[in-house]
Design a protein around this motif. Structure first.
Motif, PDB file in Angstrom:
ATOM      1  N   ASP A  32      80.888  81.101  12.310  1.00  0.00           N
ATOM      2  CA  ASP A  32      80.634  82.538  13.086  1.00  0.00           C
ATOM      3  C   ASP A  32      80.362  83.487  11.831  1.00  0.00           C
ATOM      4  O   ASP A  32      79.919  84.878  12.158  1.00  0.00           O
ATOM      5  CB  ASP A  32      81.094  83.364  14.229  1.00  0.00           C
ATOM      6  N   GLU A  69      84.496  78.614  10.477  1.00  0.00           N
ATOM      7  CA  GLU A  69      84.060  80.005   9.960  1.00  0.00           C
ATOM      8  C   GLU A  69      82.514  79.872  10.151  1.00  0.00           C
ATOM      9  O   GLU A  69      81.773  80.383   9.330  1.00  0.00           O
ATOM     10  CB  GLU A  69      84.397  80.294   8.861  1.00  0.00           C
ATOM     11  N   ASP A 102      89.769  84.740  15.731  1.00  0.00           N
ATOM     12  CA  ASP A 102      88.854  84.636  15.835  1.00  0.00           C
ATOM     13  C   ASP A 102      89.216  86.843  16.131  1.00  0.00           C
ATOM     14  O   ASP A 102      88.313  87.914  15.469  1.00  0.00           O
ATOM     15  CB  ASP A 102      88.254  84.592  17.701  1.00  0.00           C
ATOM     16  N   HIS A 103      89.530  87.275  16.961  1.00  0.00           N
ATOM     17  CA  HIS A 103      90.116  88.736  17.167  1.00  0.00           C
ATOM     18  C   HIS A 103      90.948  89.178  15.607  1.00  0.00           C
ATOM     19  O   HIS A 103      90.460  90.804  15.470  1.00  0.00           O
ATOM     20  CB  HIS A 103      90.830  88.744  18.434  1.00  0.00           C
TER      21      HIS A 103
END
Length: 255
Positions: free
Chosen positions: A126, A124, A226-227
């Motif tokens: 980002d 995590e 991510d998405h």
DNA sequence: CCCTGATTCGC
DNA sequence: GCGAATCAGG
């Protein structure tokens, strides 16, 4: 119009992407919203957050019985021992936050494979959020990804309010003739989508390099980790949040 | 009113 | 299997 394999595929993809039945029907063309819903159910694609369905059939029956009892005044009051909670489903003292129904409604269709889950890198990096108590994957908030509609060929369109005039005519844009170019060599196309790869669209629909993410999905979701972070965000007031929503593909393209 | 999805039931 | 009609919540 019949349900060809392609149309079914489009229906599935869009349905799983969180598109509404109306959008799907419009995109497919020649079918009604009801037709889409009916088909989706027959395909066992259900498990979508429905505005009308908080309860299970039993509770519904109970409610109906209650209503009936209430209507018919004092007569045969609640013959059903419904109130007792299931032993297996012990009601935890949930603080009742904003748990979306979509989370609870697990996909029945998703075949659980004994595949050795190699790694679940909870990277995590980002995420700027300072969640003091991370625990598990934080509950997703919005059941609706911010995708728009998908056209007959599987390409994605803009907002629904911008392409109405032609009700049934040909697709707004020419579809690219699926030429096997080196550029698309390792890109994921619509037809390659399946239950365990990320369906996040990349690039612009109708362009040669339009493809899908294709990474391994976040289990239980149509996108990779991510998405998912992009797709599931706080729900805005109403469905009128066209002002620059974070569109999954590069954003609206001025032509 | 509008929207949504679920369900029913004749075809 | 299909989908219009109907239902019901937001």
């Amino acid at each position: 119009m019949s349900w060809t394999d392609e149309r079914i595929q489009t229906l599935k993809t869009m349905w799983e992407a969180g598109q509404t039945a109306s959008q799907i029907a419009e995109a497919l063309g020649g079918v009604s919203r009801n037709a889409v819903i009916g088909k989706a159910h027959r395909l066992e694609l259900q498990a979508r957050p429905s505005p009308v369905k908080p309860n299970d059939p039993e509770a519904k029956a109970a409610a109906a019985a209650e209503a009936a009892a209430s209507a018919s005044a004092a007569a045969t009051p609640a013959p059903e021992p419904v109130a007792a909670p299931e032993p297996g489903e012990v009601e935890a003292p949930k603080p009742a936050p904003v748990v979306p129904p979509v989370v609870a409604a697990a996909k029945p269709a998703a075949p659980v494979e004994p595949e050795p889950v190699a790694e679940e890198p909870e990277d995590e990096e980002d995420e700027d959020e300072d969640e003091a108590a991370p625990a598990v994957v934080a509950p997703v908030r919005a059941p609706q990804p911010i995708l728009r509609s998908v056209g007959p060929g599987g390409f994605l369109r803009q907002a629904p309010g911008e392409q109405q005039p032609p009700s049934t005519p040909a697709p707004p844009r020419r579809l690219v003739p699926a030429k096997p170019s080196a550029e698309m060599a390792n890109k994921t196309s619509l037809l390659e989508l399946n239950d365990r790869i990320c369906k996040w669209p990349l690039g612009h629909p109708g362009e040669p390099d339009f493809h899908f993410c294709g990474k391994a999905v976040n289990p239980g979701f149509p996108y990779c980790v991510d998405h998912c972070g992009h797709a599931y965000q706080a729900q805005l007031p109403r469905r009128d949040r066209r002002p620059t929503p974070p569109l999954p593909f590069g954003g609206p393209r001025p032509r």
